[in-house]
Design an enzyme around this catalytic site. Structure first.
Site, PDB file in Angstrom:
ATOM      1  N   ASP A  96       7.258   5.364  -8.263  1.00  0.00           N
ATOM      2  CA  ASP A  96       7.816   4.650  -7.108  1.00  0.00           C
ATOM      3  C   ASP A  96       9.288   5.063  -6.997  1.00  0.00           C
ATOM      4  O   ASP A  96       9.826   5.727  -7.903  1.00  0.00           O
ATOM      5  CB  ASP A  96       7.671   3.127  -7.346  1.00  0.00           C
ATOM      6  CG  ASP A  96       8.095   2.280  -6.155  1.00  0.00           C
ATOM      7  OD1 ASP A  96       8.222   2.829  -5.038  1.00  0.00           O
ATOM      8  OD2 ASP A  96       8.305   1.061  -6.340  1.00  0.00           O
ATOM      9  N   ARG A 145       7.522 -11.580   2.238  1.00  0.00           N
ATOM     10  CA  ARG A 145       8.201 -10.464   1.562  1.00  0.00           C
ATOM     11  C   ARG A 145       9.670 -10.859   1.461  1.00  0.00           C
ATOM     12  O   ARG A 145      10.346 -11.038   2.468  1.00  0.00           O
ATOM     13  CB  ARG A 145       8.046  -9.158   2.351  1.00  0.00           C
ATOM     14  CG  ARG A 145       8.988  -8.073   1.838  1.00  0.00           C
ATOM     15  CD  ARG A 145       8.682  -6.705   2.378  1.00  0.00           C
ATOM     16  NE  ARG A 145       7.494  -6.156   1.751  1.00  0.00           N
ATOM     17  CZ  ARG A 145       7.171  -4.862   1.755  1.00  0.00           C
ATOM     18  NH1 ARG A 145       7.945  -3.987   2.361  1.00  0.00           N
ATOM     19  NH2 ARG A 145       6.077  -4.444   1.157  1.00  0.00           N
ATOM     20  N   ARG A 190      -4.677  -0.629   1.723  1.00  0.00           N
ATOM     21  CA  ARG A 190      -3.966  -1.902   1.845  1.00  0.00           C
ATOM     22  C   ARG A 190      -4.681  -2.784   2.873  1.00  0.00           C
ATOM     23  O   ARG A 190      -4.836  -3.987   2.678  1.00  0.00           O
ATOM     24  CB  ARG A 190      -2.513  -1.661   2.300  1.00  0.00           C
ATOM     25  CG  ARG A 190      -1.630  -0.924   1.297  1.00  0.00           C
ATOM     26  CD  ARG A 190      -1.320  -1.780   0.095  1.00  0.00           C
ATOM     27  NE  ARG A 190      -0.718  -3.040   0.479  1.00  0.00           N
ATOM     28  CZ  ARG A 190       0.585  -3.216   0.768  1.00  0.00           C
ATOM     29  NH1 ARG A 190       1.417  -2.202   0.693  1.00  0.00           N
ATOM     30  NH2 ARG A 190       1.057  -4.410   1.100  1.00  0.00           N
ATOM     31  N   CYS A 204       3.104   4.059  -4.015  1.00  0.00           N
ATOM     32  CA  CYS A 204       2.887   2.990  -3.020  1.00  0.00           C
ATOM     33  C   CYS A 204       3.494   3.333  -1.669  1.00  0.00           C
ATOM     34  O   CYS A 204       3.099   2.765  -0.661  1.00  0.00           O
ATOM     35  CB  CYS A 204       3.423   1.662  -3.544  1.00  0.00           C
ATOM     36  SG  CYS A 204       5.218   1.638  -3.745  1.00  0.00           S
TER      37      CYS A 204
END
Ligand code: CP
Ligand code: NVA
Length: 301
Positions: free
Chosen positions: A220, A102, A288, A260
């Site tokens: 989002d 990430r 997830r 999300c």
């Protein structure tokens, strides 16, 4: 050896296979049946940004699959002190079996993958968040059946999640209607590439136009990680882009709402929507875990 840097790194058939495996692996877990195909395997998880869901789902998922996961934040590794990406990739990939990253720039992820001897998974970059889309489509299909031919409305920033929904339109064959302020549109090249690959994606600056007859409405945050100092300016630019009950009323009566997470109630979504009956955000977050277990199995077996 395969990497998963964007959703388009797997074919539509492979993506379908991943969702099928995710459902099966989820069922096994719910029935209390152990499934440990990755015994002895190690996942290295590099994080340059904060995370709750991504970190925990990969770590717990790897453990459930019989393997082990290492959390490597750049604050406490030599990566954060400037060790070259290529050197870090060579070293880490000589010790672990799969790596998630990430980070900010997508080019960092690509460079790491170029020098890695093991599969690399995108755990979010500024450009895309492909693991999230696998979980999101899995969630939609659990509730409503096949997403192919359905209409998805994206309302908000043309960010990493918007880009992933654009790629998803190629892979899963849904129609995507995007509404965002003029200066916050998704990447033109990604849009064009998706259209060339046959995706039906339209763009407007009107949330109601996007939501009209949609089967799924999603959004989002307005300021993503790394854009914190733009918060005030973005709040102004996104005025009118909150997913409210009024916006949801233009979608199909049985439309779902997704986000999300983390969410900012009262900014991109009204509390009555995210906490209301059409919202499936908790299933989405849980999925997830199951989707990424399928992905780990796919890349390592
Ligand atoms: N949706 C998502 O990726 O959440 P985290 O930032 O908590 O990992
Ligand atoms: N667009 C958000 C997603 C967080 C999961 C961000 O990049 O911060």
């Amino acid at each position: 050896m395969r990497h998963f840097l964007t959703l388009l790194d797997v074919s539509p058939d492979e993506a379908r296979y991943l969702l099928k495996r995710a459902a099966k692996i989820k069922r096994k877990l719910k029935e209390g049946k152990a499934y440990r195909p990755l015994e002895g395997k190690t996942l290295g998880m590099i994080f340059d940004k904060a995370s709750t869901r991504t970190r925990v789902s990969f770590e717990a998922g790897m453990f459930q699959l019989g393997g082990h996961a290492l959390f490597l934040h750049s604050d406490t590794t030599q990566l954060g002190r400037g060790e070259p990406i290529a050197d870090s990739a060579r070293v880490l990939s000589s010790m672990v079996d799969v790596i998630t990253i990430r980070t900010f720039g997508h080019d960092v992820l690509q460079e790491f993958a170029r020098y890695s001897k093991v599969p690399v998974i995108n755990a979010l970059t500024d450009l895309t968040h492909p693991c999230q889309i696998l979980a999101d489509v899995l969630t939609y299909e659990e509730h409503r059946g096949s997403i192919e031919g359905r209409t998805v409305a994206w309302i908000g920033d043309g960010n990493n999640m918007a880009h992933s929904w654009i790629n998803g339109a190629v892979t899963f064959g849904y129609r995507l209607k995007i509404a965002c302020p003029d200066n916050y549109r998704p990447d033109e090249k990604m849009l064009e590439a998706a259209r060339v690959l046959g995706a039906d994606v339209s763009l407007s600056d009107d949330p109601v136009t996007a939501a009209y007859k949609a089967d799924l409405v999603t959004t989002d945050v307005w300021a993503s990680m790394g854009q914190e100092e733009e918060q005030a300016e973005r709040e102004e630019a996104f005025d009118g882009f909150c997913v409210t009950d009024r916006v949801m009323a233009h979608a199909h009566g049985d439309a779902l709402f997704m986000h999300c997470l983390p969410a900012h109630r009262g900014e991109e979504v009204a509390a009555s929507v995210i906490d209301g009956p059409q919202s499936v955000v908790w299933d989405e977050a849980e999925n997830r875990l199951h989707a990424q277990k399928a992905l780990l199995e796919f890349l390592l077996k």
